[in-house]
Motif scaffolding. Structure first.
Motif: not given
Length: 336
Positions: A113-119, A186-192, A201-210, A221-223
């Motif tokens: 993992x690296x910066x800005x990843x969700x693990x 996936x165990x790691x959600x990266x920018x890619x 809501x606005x400009x959103x990057x969803x990393x975890x949701x149903x 759930x995270x964004x």
């Protein structure tokens, strides 16, 4: 932190049928916390830290003053060339990499993992964090641990022999009772793995949701939310409580309490005046259950935030976010 030890689940008691007084006390608590707030320093009843690694809590069920136990927030810091001891527990955890890079060993498998990843630490995982590099690695950890504890899923600890071993049979594969196919997620959600979208809501990057069935997590759930300088988010109402972490910038939040009028059916009554909460980089902002919220960035300062909430609300029937006002940058699709 509880006065007599670590609190895993907080009880609710009342001499009356309603819990109105409990809610009033909860809503009176300050909702913005910064680095001066350490509610648990991991010195009691924690097993993960090594001599070098450090863990400290910002939000949890044992807090005085109490905010919530639907979601917990803590930090893990790994200095250069270090690791923690590692341990195992039944509850999931999601951690967002604030700085640095490193890798995990989960159930004898490596995940970088690296910066800005969700693990994700998956359910029933033996896990350990490693930083073999020359810069410090820091992660923000969010989890719904109290949900597992309330349901009796509390098996956890460090490796060692089974107590009363002669009373039990040979080892069996624990994964036989997991959701089919979950080990392929996936165990790691990266920018890619994500895209920025313009939403009400606005400009959103969803990393975890149903809807993200490729991610191996079921409870959090995270964004990320990116608000341009001088702009604002949508004004939204939902039942789930929520924790924001300010990644960049400064601004403020307006929050309107929603009261229930129980007549021939439930009616929602939104407060006429909001409470205001100033936020800046490194702060956590708590949004209580059943509130209307809107976020504002200051002129000249874009605001970027990480949102986390407990997914169990969606399973209980509260899976809609109602927008009273859209973000200024959002253009609703035109009917065809």
């Amino acid at each position: 932190m509880g006065k007599k030890g670590r609190v895993f689940v907080r009880g609710l008691t009342s001499e009356t049928y309603g819990l109105g007084e409990f809610r009033r006390r909860q809503l009176a608590v300050k909702r913005v916390r910064d680095d001066s707030v350490v509610v648990d320093d991991a010195k009691v009843a924690h097993s993960g830290d090594s001599e070098k690694s450090r863990t400290w809590w910002r939000v949890g069920p044992g807090d005085e003053d109490f905010l919530t136990q639907t979601i917990q927030v803590h930090f893990v810091e790994l200095p250069p060339q270090s690791s923690n001891h590692g341990h195992g527990h039944q509850n999931e955890a999601a951690f967002y990499i604030l700085e640095g890079r490193g890798y995990e060993i989960h159930d004898d498998q490596r995940y970088d993992w690296t910066k800005d990843d969700l693990v994700f630490v998956h359910t029933d995982s033996v896990h350990r964090h490693f930083n073999p590099y020359d810069e410090t690695a820091t992660a923000l950890v969010v989890k719904a641990k109290s949900t597992w504890m309330f349901m009796g899923l509390w098996q956890q600890g460090r490796s060692g022999p089974v107590e009363r071993e002669t009373e039990f049979g040979p080892r069996e594969d624990w994964s036989r009772i997991w959701t089919p196919g979950v080990q392929d997620r996936k165990k790691v959600i990266s920018l890619a793995d994500t895209t920025w979208e313009n939403t009400p809501l606005g400009r959103v990057r969803v990393m975890s949701s149903p809807e993200r069935t490729d991610a191996r997590i079921f409870s959090i759930d995270a964004f990320e939310l990116d608000i341009p300088a001088g702009s604002r988010s949508g004004k939204y109402w939902k039942m789930a409580d929520e924790v924001f972490y300010v990644l960049e910038g400064s601004g403020y939040a307006l929050q309107w309490e929603v009261e229930a009028e129980i007549a021939e059916k439930y009616y929602a009554r939104v407060a006429l005046e909001p409470t205001r909460h100033e936020i800046t980089k490194g702060d956590t902002l708590y949004v209580p259950q059943n509130h209307v919220c809107q976020l504002f960035s200051y002129d000249g300062t874009p605001l970027r935030l990480l949102s986390a909430q407990n997914r169990v609300f969606k399973h209980l029937g509260y899976d809609t976010v109602h927008f009273l006002e859209d973000a200024p940058e959002y253009e609703a699709p035109q009917p065809s």
